[in-house]
Design a protein around this motif. Structure first.
Motif, PDB file in Angstrom:
ATOM      1  N   ARG A 102      52.666  25.116  -6.536  1.00 61.04           N
ATOM      2  CA  ARG A 102      52.667  23.899  -6.671  1.00 61.04           C
ATOM      3  C   ARG A 102      54.260  23.471  -6.658  1.00 61.04           C
ATOM      4  O   ARG A 102      54.548  22.148  -5.766  1.00 61.04           O
ATOM      5  CB  ARG A 102      52.765  23.020  -8.577  1.00 61.04           C
ATOM      6  N   PRO A 277      50.282  16.789  -3.758  1.00 62.88           N
ATOM      7  CA  PRO A 277      50.017  17.836  -5.114  1.00 62.88           C
ATOM      8  C   PRO A 277      51.121  18.337  -5.703  1.00 62.88           C
ATOM      9  O   PRO A 277      51.533  19.631  -5.086  1.00 62.88           O
ATOM     10  CB  PRO A 277      49.337  18.159  -3.743  1.00 62.88           C
ATOM     11  N   GLU A 281      51.358  16.711  -9.958  1.00 60.81           N
ATOM     12  CA  GLU A 281      50.133  16.621 -10.815  1.00 60.81           C
ATOM     13  C   GLU A 281      49.507  17.123 -11.213  1.00 60.81           C
ATOM     14  O   GLU A 281      48.576  16.827 -12.214  1.00 60.81           O
ATOM     15  CB  GLU A 281      48.699  15.961  -9.457  1.00 60.81           C
TER      16      GLU A 281
END
Length: 330
Positions: A102, A277, A281
């Protein structure tokens, strides 16, 4: 040795970093423990009503949900010292893996926004400072103050409506075309999806750099050396390039480096607006589903990024300002 970097200064900064991480970890666990959300219900979801007492006990034992907060914290801290951040309940992967996957998306977004906001804010700030009191200065100053008070998610929604919904120039969401994994998307496709989230962060981040650069440019234009240069016949473009810009660059650079933490916080909101993403998130999913290991990992990563940004700002200030190069590292 680099300006302001001494063994004592490094030791103090290391001590501050350790104390910061401990405080962040304790605070994050206390907040999660005080949450009214049932961790088992958050983990299982709508099927929690079908759980019997034995199954509920198994879930609590699997994730240590029935243990006292202090015991959970000590167990987590012991694993952390061995380099293990635990396993994410939401993603079913090690927290380190989730953070690295991420963070790559979030850091690319932050890097693009950081570069654009710094260059644009510095250029517009110089223009406003040199044109002090004129129409361009008034418009830019009003624009900067307006954006400084505008929430990131509001700016993101506005840009989303204009460029994605009305004009159809940019994608509505995601880091890649829907149905395509980010790793399978081409470079142009990823950049196309990155444009609007990065623009959102850039627009919000321009304001402080513009206002500080404007003030530095005004002070430089009123200085004796610029007055002397004008008396010698030097024209405005040369004054701005060789004298004003050089003096205004120092505060702009320091401010831009020190704003990395604020930029990181803004990126979390922007990612929610554009369903990007990244860590934003992941933070939302971890909070909604009480994923304590992932929340703790994100809290530590955030603290590290903020600390690194502030430290870089201090070191940059000592490097670009000769008057502080002999100062003792704080």
């Amino acid at each position: 040795m680099a300006a302001g970097v001494t063994p004592r200064g490094v030791a103090l900064r290391a001590l501050r970093l350790v104390s910061l991480l401990v405080a962040v970890a304790v605070g994050a666990l206390l907040l999660v423990s005080a949450s009214p959300v049932d961790p088992v219900r958050a983990y299982v979801g709508a099927d929690v009503a079908a759980l019997g007492p034995e199954q509920r006990a198994l879930v609590e034992e699997r994730w240590g949900l029935g243990e006292p907060p202090l015991q959970r914290f000590l167990a987590w801290a012991g694993n952390l010292l061995r380099g293990n951040l635990g396993e994410s309940q939401v993603y079913g992967e090690p927290v380190t893996t989730v953070l690295l996957d991420r963070a790559a998306a979030s850091l690319s977004l932050m890097a693009a926004a950081w570069l654009v906001s710094g260059v644009l804010g510095f250029g517009l700030g110089l223009w406003a400072g040199v044109r002090r009191g004129r129409v361009a200065d008034r418009v830019l100053t009003w624009w900067a103050y307006t954006l400084a008070s505008a929430p990131t998610f509001w700016v993101g929604l506005l840009l989303l409506y204009v460029f994605s919904v009305s004009l159809g120039w940019t994608p509505v969401c995601c880091a890649a075309p829907i149905g395509t994994l980010p790793g399978e998307a081409g470079l142009l496709e990823r950049l196309h999806h990155l444009v609007l989230p990065a623009l959102t962060l850039s627009v919000v981040g321009v304001s402080p750099v513009l206002l500080h650069t404007r003030q530095a440019a005004i002070e430089a234009m009123d200085s004796d050396y610029v007055t002397f240069a004008r008396a010698q016949g030097e024209r405005l473009p040369g004054l701005v390039l060789h004298r004003v810009a050089r003096n205004a660059a120092a505060p702009a650079l320091v401010l831009q480096l020190a704003s990395i933490g604020e930029l990181f916080g803004g990126s979390l909101l922007a990612e929610q607006v554009f369903t990007y993403p990244g860590l934003g998130e992941a933070t939302t999913q971890a909070a909604l589903r009480q994923d304590v290991p992932l929340l703790m990992g994100i809290a530590l990563a955030t603290a590290l990024i903020v600390f690194a940004g502030n430290a870089a700002g201090v070191l940059a200030h000592r490097w670009v300002d000769p008057r502080t190069r002999t100062a003792v590292a704080a």
